[in-house]
Design a protein around this motif. Structure first.
Motif, PDB file in Angstrom:
ATOM      1  N   CYS A 157      71.822  57.904  79.002  1.00 35.91           N
ATOM      2  CA  CYS A 157      71.929  59.159  78.104  1.00 35.91           C
ATOM      3  C   CYS A 157      72.734  58.684  77.135  1.00 35.91           C
ATOM      4  CB  CYS A 157      72.531  59.940  79.241  1.00 35.91           C
ATOM      5  SG  CYS A 157      74.261  59.862  79.928  1.00 35.91           S
ATOM      6  N   MET A 158      73.025  59.809  76.383  1.00 32.20           N
ATOM      7  CA  MET A 158      73.942  59.596  74.917  1.00 32.20           C
ATOM      8  C   MET A 158      75.377  59.110  75.388  1.00 32.20           C
ATOM      9  SD  MET A 158      72.549  62.349  72.351  1.00 32.20           S
ATOM     10  CE  MET A 158      73.613  61.609  70.963  1.00 32.20           C
ATOM     11  N   SER A 159      75.798  59.797  76.326  1.00 30.28           N
ATOM     12  CA  SER A 159      77.329  59.330  76.865  1.00 30.28           C
ATOM     13  C   SER A 159      77.444  57.895  77.009  1.00 30.28           C
ATOM     14  CB  SER A 159      77.860  60.248  78.028  1.00 30.28           C
ATOM     15  OG  SER A 159      77.517  61.610  77.743  1.00 30.28           O
ATOM     16  N   SER A 160      76.337  57.339  77.437  1.00 29.89           N
ATOM     17  CA  SER A 160      76.546  55.915  77.899  1.00 29.89           C
ATOM     18  C   SER A 160      76.778  55.030  76.696  1.00 29.89           C
ATOM     19  CB  SER A 160      75.323  55.418  78.699  1.00 29.89           C
ATOM     20  OG  SER A 160      74.125  55.500  77.842  1.00 29.89           O
TER      21      SER A 160
ATOM     22  N   THR B  65      73.505  64.688  77.895  1.00 29.97           N
ATOM     23  CA  THR B  65      72.153  65.133  77.320  1.00 29.97           C
ATOM     24  C   THR B  65      71.479  63.696  77.123  1.00 29.97           C
ATOM     25  OG1 THR B  65      72.813  67.209  76.172  1.00 29.97           O
ATOM     26  CG2 THR B  65      70.953  65.571  75.085  1.00 29.97           C
ATOM     27  N   HIS B  66      70.030  63.735  77.265  1.00 32.15           N
ATOM     28  CA  HIS B  66      69.388  62.466  77.175  1.00 32.15           C
ATOM     29  C   HIS B  66      67.956  62.491  76.531  1.00 32.15           C
ATOM     30  CE1 HIS B  66      66.429  63.753  80.193  1.00 32.15           C
ATOM     31  NE2 HIS B  66      67.430  64.536  80.447  1.00 32.15           N
TER      32      HIS B  66
ATOM     33  N   HIS C 235      70.809  68.725  85.830  1.00 35.60           N
ATOM     34  CA  HIS C 235      71.396  68.808  84.297  1.00 35.60           C
ATOM     35  C   HIS C 235      72.470  69.592  84.359  1.00 35.60           C
ATOM     36  CE1 HIS C 235      71.667  68.779  80.144  1.00 35.60           C
ATOM     37  NE2 HIS C 235      70.700  67.888  79.863  1.00 35.60           N
ATOM     38  N   TRP C 236      73.647  69.229  83.820  1.00 38.17           N
ATOM     39  CA  TRP C 236      74.784  70.316  83.489  1.00 38.17           C
ATOM     40  C   TRP C 236      74.381  71.474  82.938  1.00 38.17           C
ATOM     41  CZ3 TRP C 236      77.920  69.843  87.250  1.00 38.17           C
ATOM     42  CH2 TRP C 236      78.589  68.788  87.841  1.00 38.17           C
TER      43      TRP C 236
ATOM     44  N   CYS D 281      76.352  67.545  73.362  1.00 39.36           N
ATOM     45  CA  CYS D 281      75.271  66.522  74.122  1.00 39.36           C
ATOM     46  C   CYS D 281      76.069  65.638  74.945  1.00 39.36           C
ATOM     47  CB  CYS D 281      74.954  65.310  73.063  1.00 39.36           C
ATOM     48  SG  CYS D 281      73.272  66.436  72.136  1.00 39.36           S
ATOM     49  N   LEU D 282      77.325  64.920  74.619  1.00 42.35           N
ATOM     50  CA  LEU D 282      78.129  64.380  75.627  1.00 42.35           C
ATOM     51  C   LEU D 282      78.737  65.081  76.900  1.00 42.35           C
ATOM     52  CD1 LEU D 282      80.130  62.130  72.867  1.00 42.35           C
ATOM     53  CD2 LEU D 282      77.847  61.892  73.941  1.00 42.35           C
ATOM     54  N   ALA D 283      78.963  66.242  76.502  1.00 41.05           N
ATOM     55  CA  ALA D 283      79.604  67.096  77.559  1.00 41.05           C
ATOM     56  C   ALA D 283      78.921  67.354  78.772  1.00 41.05           C
ATOM     57  CB  ALA D 283      80.219  68.293  77.231  1.00 41.05           C
ATOM     58  N   THR D 284      77.550  67.414  78.413  1.00 39.76           N
ATOM     59  CA  THR D 284      76.359  67.719  79.588  1.00 39.76           C
ATOM     60  C   THR D 284      75.646  66.498  79.772  1.00 39.76           C
ATOM     61  OG1 THR D 284      75.080  68.560  77.737  1.00 39.76           O
ATOM     62  CG2 THR D 284      76.403  70.273  78.998  1.00 39.76           C
TER      63      THR D 284
END
Length: 463
Positions: free
Chosen positions: A167-170, A158-159, A418-419, A153-156
């Motif tokens: 998004c989840m990375s934030s 994902t939200h 989206h990655w 999820c973090l690599a791309t």
């Protein structure tokens, strides 16, 4: 009397059969698989939809981080991490080593004071809700498919959806990387800050993320309401619904003139649910209508609209992690772009017109979500509040004609792909979309100068 959503399924099926006197012959379906000119031993890997595959020389699943470090240090050639295989781009395929972190999973540590938890990156989102609830925490937001691993999820980037939610990375406040030589590197805002901001969305190109410290919130319940309404009504209210609800998204049913809208609000109500539809069965029914009535957009719209206009509202009160997730068993390939918020609804309208005026061969709903901007270098939401628009194609059908017709519209309106979703952008295209592109490349070169974590796809993009 209003129909239930299950009634909707049977009504469309019966209506399409009555209207069409003779079924249209099914299209020949061919799933093209990559073939190896030289047969090699090994276990073939394929992603969820079957659109990406490879035959790596090694498929590894270490039990500990120490074993993972040794495997990475000893590896010759490319090393790619694999999660649930829910990415449609060629992020994983390699002839060398595929490495799963699925056996290194769970909550490693947590703090009640900060409402943070350190989680192993191999943990699937579906396996995280209950353990977090047991310690009084929950993810601030999450996607509607929960089969992915946290690391994936973090690599791309994902939200989920929510105009005030990133998004989840934030929500990552720290993470650990295993780098190309097998050593570990902890990164946060104080330690290795540039690597940290790069690693929060990195396509797995800096190293293998092993542990993630997430900023969470106290456990909470959501009241989810889903209803059907005419497209014009939903579009007119979309901005207001996005601002007045914690989460809001809508799905447009092609050729129907109708949308299915979905909102979440925080609640203290007791857990309960009204009758719930089988969404996978509903999608396959939309396919049946397409197969039988695709030759006549007018009849197709009549059948869909007649069945949908009286569907009852669905209400579910549940723990947040249970209410976010949707079971997606009907496989597809997907293209998703994140557009500047001010351009999102106009882009959606142009996509819809292009599909319907040209009778493009699609039956999956078009998904529209809202995402808050962030400051992560390779996040598609970098300094941009966004409307995300996703189009899907059944996995047995050629996605290229549909995506080729629609992608220029996404790009014209300033979208970033989206990655993990299919797109045709090249290195120079992406460099123009990301102001900190070169900064990311410099960090990547410093951490992995020999490109151990770059497969052929990533070498073209960032190598």
């Amino acid at each position: 009397m209003q129909q239930s959503r299950r009634r909707f399924i049977t009504t469309i099926a019966a209506g399409s059969t009555a209207i069409a006197a003779t079924p249209i012959s099914s299209m020949a379906r061919t799933l093209v698989q990559a073939s190896d000119p030289v047969k090699r031993k090994g276990i073939r890997w394929r992603n969820w939809s079957g659109s990406q595959d490879c035959l790596p020389s090694e498929r590894l699943a270490p039990k500990t981080i120490a074993e993972l470090q040794q495997r990475v240090a000893d590896a010759r050639g490319t090393v790619r991490a694999v999660g649930a295989g829910h990415s449609f781009t060629a992020l994983v395929p390699t002839d060398d080593t595929i490495l799963s972190l699925g056996r290194i999973s769970g909550v490693a540590d947590h703090s009640s004071e900060t409402t943070q938890a350190t989680i192993y990156a191999g943990t699937r989102i579906a396996d995280l809700g209950q353990p977090l609830e047991d310690i009084g925490q929950a993810l601030i937001n999450q996607p509607d498919i929960d089969e992915q691993t946290l690391g994936g999820c973090l690599a791309t980037a994902t939200h989920g959806t929510g105009a005030g939610l990133g998004c989840m990375s934030s929500y990552v406040t720290g993470l650990e990387l295993v780098t190309a030589d097998g050593s570990t590197l902890w990164c946060d805002a104080e330690q290795n800050p540039e690597t940290f901001i790069a690693a929060k969305v990195s396509l797995g190109s800096l190293g293998l993320v092993t542990k993630v410290r997430m900023q969470n919130q106290s456990s909470y319940k959501l009241r989810r309401e889903s209803w059907v309404a005419p497209m014009g009504e939903v579009l007119e209210q979309a901005e207001t619904l996005a601002e007045s609800n914690r989460n809001f998204e809508f799905y447009y049913i092609p050729f129907s003139g109708m949308c299915m809208a979905d909102t979440h609000q925080l609640t203290d109500e007791e857990i309960f649910t009204t009758a719930r539809e089988d969404t996978n069965e509903a999608v396959m029914t939309l396919k049946t209508v397409r197969d039988w009535l695709g030759w006549s957009p007018r009849l197709r719209k009549y059948a869909l609209q007649s069945a949908m206009e009286d569907i009852e509202k669905e209400v579910v009160v549940e723990s947040s992690w249970r209410n976010y997730a949707s079971e997606r068993n009907v496989r597809f390939n997907e293209m998703e772009y994140h557009l500047p918020r001010e351009a999102g609804l106009a882009a959606f309208e142009e996509l819809r017109r292009t599909i319907e005026e040209n009778n493009l061969n699609v039956f999956f709903p078009i998904e529209v979500r809202f995402v808050k901007g962030d400051d992560i270098w390779l996040s598609p939401f970098y300094q941009q509040d966004s409307v995300s628009i996703a189009v899907h194609r059944y996995f047995e059908e050629d996605y290229q004609p549909l995506f080729k017709a629609l992608e220029p519209i996404m790009r014209k309106h300033g979208g970033r792909p989206h990655w993990g979703k299919l797109n045709t952008l090249h290195r120079q295209d992406l460099a123009g979309l990301y102001p900190r592109w070169q900064d990311f490349l410099e960090v990547r070169r410093e951490l992995d100068p020999k490109g151990k974590f770059l497969n052929p796809y990533l070498k073209k993009l960032i190598g």
